[in-house]
Motif scaffolding. Structure first.
Motif, PDB file in Angstrom:
ATOM      1  N   LEU A  53     -62.497 -34.810  88.552  1.00  0.00           N
ATOM      2  CA  LEU A  53     -61.306 -34.084  88.115  1.00  0.00           C
ATOM      3  C   LEU A  53     -61.058 -34.339  86.627  1.00  0.00           C
ATOM      4  CD1 LEU A  53     -58.713 -32.476  88.924  1.00  0.00           C
ATOM      5  CD2 LEU A  53     -57.668 -34.679  89.406  1.00  0.00           C
ATOM      6  N   VAL A  54     -60.730 -33.285  85.885  1.00  0.00           N
ATOM      7  CA  VAL A  54     -60.458 -33.432  84.456  1.00  0.00           C
ATOM      8  C   VAL A  54     -58.981 -33.196  84.151  1.00  0.00           C
ATOM      9  CG1 VAL A  54     -61.043 -32.687  82.120  1.00  0.00           C
ATOM     10  CG2 VAL A  54     -62.808 -32.707  83.889  1.00  0.00           C
ATOM     11  N   ASP A  55     -58.469 -31.979  84.449  1.00  0.00           N
ATOM     12  CA  ASP A  55     -57.098 -31.666  84.041  1.00  0.00           C
ATOM     13  C   ASP A  55     -56.606 -30.404  84.730  1.00  0.00           C
ATOM     14  OD1 ASP A  55     -54.761 -32.107  82.700  1.00  0.00           O
ATOM     15  OD2 ASP A  55     -55.487 -31.537  80.727  1.00  0.00           O
ATOM     16  N   TRP A  56     -55.260 -30.222  84.715  1.00  0.00           N
ATOM     17  CA  TRP A  56     -54.611 -28.974  85.124  1.00  0.00           C
ATOM     18  C   TRP A  56     -54.363 -28.122  83.886  1.00  0.00           C
ATOM     19  CZ3 TRP A  56     -52.768 -27.412  90.015  1.00  0.00           C
ATOM     20  CH2 TRP A  56     -52.819 -28.379  91.034  1.00  0.00           C
ATOM     21  N   SER A  57     -54.376 -26.788  84.049  1.00  0.00           N
ATOM     22  CA  SER A  57     -53.888 -25.924  82.988  1.00  0.00           C
ATOM     23  C   SER A  57     -52.368 -26.065  82.927  1.00  0.00           C
ATOM     24  CB  SER A  57     -54.282 -24.466  83.239  1.00  0.00           C
ATOM     25  OG  SER A  57     -53.690 -23.976  84.437  1.00  0.00           O
ATOM     26  N   PRO A  58     -51.736 -25.816  81.767  1.00  0.00           N
ATOM     27  CA  PRO A  58     -50.284 -26.013  81.645  1.00  0.00           C
ATOM     28  C   PRO A  58     -49.457 -25.211  82.637  1.00  0.00           C
ATOM     29  CG  PRO A  58     -51.280 -25.825  79.472  1.00  0.00           C
ATOM     30  CD  PRO A  58     -52.361 -25.489  80.467  1.00  0.00           C
ATOM     31  N   ASP A  59     -49.948 -24.031  83.067  1.00  0.00           N
ATOM     32  CA  ASP A  59     -49.193 -23.223  84.020  1.00  0.00           C
ATOM     33  C   ASP A  59     -49.523 -23.564  85.470  1.00  0.00           C
ATOM     34  OD1 ASP A  59     -51.736 -22.175  84.250  1.00  0.00           O
ATOM     35  OD2 ASP A  59     -51.220 -20.158  83.565  1.00  0.00           O
ATOM     36  N   GLY A  60     -50.434 -24.520  85.691  1.00  0.00           N
ATOM     37  CA  GLY A  60     -50.766 -24.952  87.038  1.00  0.00           C
ATOM     38  C   GLY A  60     -51.647 -23.997  87.821  1.00  0.00           C
ATOM     39  N   LYS A  61     -52.222 -22.989  87.178  1.00  0.00           N
ATOM     40  CA  LYS A  61     -53.039 -22.010  87.893  1.00  0.00           C
ATOM     41  C   LYS A  61     -54.494 -22.454  88.028  1.00  0.00           C
ATOM     42  CE  LYS A  61     -50.276 -17.930  86.728  1.00  0.00           C
ATOM     43  NZ  LYS A  61     -50.288 -16.578  86.096  1.00  0.00           N
ATOM     44  N   ASN A 104     -52.195 -21.509  78.001  1.00  0.00           N
ATOM     45  CA  ASN A 104     -52.576 -21.604  79.404  1.00  0.00           C
ATOM     46  C   ASN A 104     -54.033 -21.257  79.671  1.00  0.00           C
ATOM     47  OD1 ASN A 104     -50.038 -22.396  80.467  1.00  0.00           O
ATOM     48  ND2 ASN A 104     -49.304 -20.283  80.337  1.00  0.00           N
ATOM     49  N   GLN A 105     -54.703 -20.624  78.706  1.00  0.00           N
ATOM     50  CA  GLN A 105     -56.068 -20.154  78.917  1.00  0.00           C
ATOM     51  C   GLN A 105     -57.101 -20.868  78.049  1.00  0.00           C
ATOM     52  OE1 GLN A 105     -57.145 -17.792  81.071  1.00  0.00           O
ATOM     53  NE2 GLN A 105     -55.131 -17.272  81.899  1.00  0.00           N
ATOM     54  N   ARG A 106     -56.670 -21.548  77.000  1.00  0.00           N
ATOM     55  CA  ARG A 106     -57.624 -22.098  76.039  1.00  0.00           C
ATOM     56  C   ARG A 106     -57.405 -23.594  75.837  1.00  0.00           C
ATOM     57  NH1 ARG A 106     -56.681 -19.198  70.715  1.00  0.00           N
ATOM     58  NH2 ARG A 106     -54.534 -19.653  71.308  1.00  0.00           N
ATOM     59  N   PHE A 107     -58.501 -24.322  75.746  1.00  0.00           N
ATOM     60  CA  PHE A 107     -58.383 -25.764  75.510  1.00  0.00           C
ATOM     61  C   PHE A 107     -59.526 -26.246  74.627  1.00  0.00           C
ATOM     62  CE2 PHE A 107     -60.801 -25.476  79.515  1.00  0.00           C
ATOM     63  CZ  PHE A 107     -61.863 -26.337  79.280  1.00  0.00           C
ATOM     64  N   ILE A 108     -59.361 -27.462  74.122  1.00  0.00           N
ATOM     65  CA  ILE A 108     -60.371 -28.132  73.319  1.00  0.00           C
ATOM     66  C   ILE A 108     -60.946 -29.268  74.153  1.00  0.00           C
ATOM     67  CG2 ILE A 108     -60.801 -29.483  71.227  1.00  0.00           C
ATOM     68  CD1 ILE A 108     -60.263 -26.528  70.747  1.00  0.00           C
ATOM     69  N   ALA A 109     -62.260 -29.430  74.131  1.00  0.00           N
ATOM     70  CA  ALA A 109     -62.922 -30.499  74.872  1.00  0.00           C
ATOM     71  C   ALA A 109     -63.847 -31.266  73.938  1.00  0.00           C
ATOM     72  CB  ALA A 109     -63.711 -29.927  76.052  1.00  0.00           C
ATOM     73  N   PHE A 110     -64.211 -32.460  74.333  1.00  0.00           N
ATOM     74  CA  PHE A 110     -65.139 -33.268  73.545  1.00  0.00           C
ATOM     75  C   PHE A 110     -65.760 -34.310  74.462  1.00  0.00           C
ATOM     76  CE2 PHE A 110     -61.211 -35.622  73.532  1.00  0.00           C
ATOM     77  CZ  PHE A 110     -61.599 -36.950  73.627  1.00  0.00           C
ATOM     78  N   ARG A 111     -66.764 -35.012  73.983  1.00  0.00           N
ATOM     79  CA  ARG A 111     -67.321 -36.153  74.699  1.00  0.00           C
ATOM     80  C   ARG A 111     -67.163 -37.396  73.831  1.00  0.00           C
ATOM     81  NH1 ARG A 111     -73.037 -37.095  73.490  1.00  0.00           N
ATOM     82  NH2 ARG A 111     -73.824 -35.579  71.985  1.00  0.00           N
ATOM     83  N   GLY A 112     -66.917 -38.526  74.467  1.00  0.00           N
ATOM     84  CA  GLY A 112     -66.671 -39.746  73.716  1.00  0.00           C
ATOM     85  C   GLY A 112     -65.194 -40.067  73.664  1.00  0.00           C
ATOM     86  N   GLU A 113     -64.757 -40.770  72.627  1.00  0.00           N
ATOM     87  CA  GLU A 113     -63.372 -41.170  72.466  1.00  0.00           C
ATOM     88  C   GLU A 113     -62.946 -41.025  71.012  1.00  0.00           C
ATOM     89  OE1 GLU A 113     -62.311 -44.966  74.099  1.00  0.00           O
ATOM     90  OE2 GLU A 113     -63.930 -44.884  75.556  1.00  0.00           O
ATOM     91  N   PHE A 114     -61.662 -40.729  70.795  1.00  0.00           N
ATOM     92  CA  PHE A 114     -61.116 -40.698  69.440  1.00  0.00           C
ATOM     93  C   PHE A 114     -60.933 -42.135  68.957  1.00  0.00           C
ATOM     94  CE2 PHE A 114     -59.192 -36.343  70.378  1.00  0.00           C
ATOM     95  CZ  PHE A 114     -60.224 -35.698  69.721  1.00  0.00           C
TER      96      PHE A 114
END
Length: 329
Positions: A53-61, A104-114
């Motif tokens: 599991l990674v995340d929910w979209s902000p609108d929960g859809k 609600n439709q767009r996100f940023i992803a990455f690998r590693g840590e900030f």
């Protein structure tokens, strides 16, 4: 993969559903939803690989998931229809993370840590609606990202890697909101992070200007630097965490201690200690909470509403994980 052992259940934005990955009625790890209103568990995915599991979209859809075999693939699951859509596949087995959603439709992803010593890698833009994705910055030691939502511009701090000197870089959306244009440099403001300030509409840095030590260095969304009076940087308001009971009769909230709210009645203080996590019993007859102590340990408490009888379950906990309800025993 070690990441499979680091599963954390996630509540839906409206607090109704708890999403979690588990191996229940299938030989693989799948995503399940616990519905607090119906008191039932439903299976969302039926995958051949282990699902994380990674995340929910902000609108929960939508729920974002990833699967690991030889490499990592990232998909979305539409909660109502249970439709699974492959978003992208990577060429490595490094887990993906979502630092923030653009909408609600767009996100940023990455690998590693900030982290300057570890570094996030391959900042990626993903659009659920169009099903497109693109790596917008392929640096290998990304330590900080700030976003201007008005002009849809990112400022990315790269610690320094092949192809990138140490410093800040601009990445901006073009007019069709699909393809990002990289402005690779030379980098500007070499040694500090920039943070978006909604009051000034500028990216603000910590260092002061040479001409006037009361001014700070700021950048517009084109990368033009200027000195401005030091503003009070705005930030999102801090919301007090709240934990509604499954029956919705009570809500435990953290605000200068732990409080229990019942309908329109005044909140009653449960403890003057600040709760780190609250987990309700499925039948709403009780809840548990953790509280940090001065000796850097944690204490686990059990509370029974409505009389708020509180008992100590465990003391001296040195490593605090995520608590989950497993059953009546």
């Amino acid at each position: 993969h070690s990441g499979i052992m680091q599963q954390t259940p996630k509540w839906s934005p409206d607090g109704r559903y708890l999403a979690f990955a588990a191996v229940l009625d299938a030989p693989s790890s799948d995503i399940y939803l616990y519905d607090t209103q119906e008191s039932e568990v439903q299976r969302l995915t039926n995958r051949s690989d282990g699902v994380i599991l990674v995340d929910w979209s902000p609108d929960g859809k939508y729920i974002i998931i990833q699967e690991i075999e030889a490499s990592v693939t990232v998909s979305s699951v539409e909660v109502v229809t249970k439709t699974v859509q492959l978003l992208y596949a990577t060429d490595s087995d490094s887990l993906q993370s979502i630092p923030f959603w653009l909408d609600n439709q767009r996100f940023i992803a990455f690998r590693g840590e900030f982290d300057p010593l570890i570094g996030a890698r391959d900042l990626r833009y993903v659009n659920l609606k169009s099903g497109t994705n693109q790596i917008i910055f392929d640096g290998q030691y990304i330590a900080h990202v700030s976003y201007d939502p008005i002009n849809e511009v990112f400022v990315i701090f790269e610690v320094g890697s092949e192809g990138y000197d140490r410093g800040n870089y601009l990445v901006s959306l073009n007019n069709d909101n699909e393809i990002y244009l990289e402005e690779k440099g030379p980098p500007y403001i070499y040694m500090t992070y920039l943070d978006w300030d909604e009051n000034t509409g500028l990216f603000i840095s910590g260092p002061t200007c040479e001409e006037d030590s009361s001014d700070v260095v700021a950048s517009d969304h084109f990368g033009n630097l200027q000195c401005i009076p030091n503003p009070s940087l705005t930030s999102a308001p801090v919301e007090n965490p709240s934990y509604p009971a499954p029956n919705e009769e009570w809500t435990a909230s953290v605000q200068e201690g732990l409080w229990l709210e019942t309908g329109d009645e005044p909140a009653v203080q449960v403890s003057n200690e600040t709760a780190g996590e609250v987990v309700w019993c499925p039948d709403s007859s009780c809840f548990f909470f953790t509280a940090g102590q001065k000796n850097n340990t944690w204490t686990l408490y059990h509370v029974s509403p409505p009389d708020l009888t509180t008992t100590t379950v465990a003391e001296g906990i040195r490593v605090l994980g995520d608590f989950q309800w497993l059953g009546a025993e």
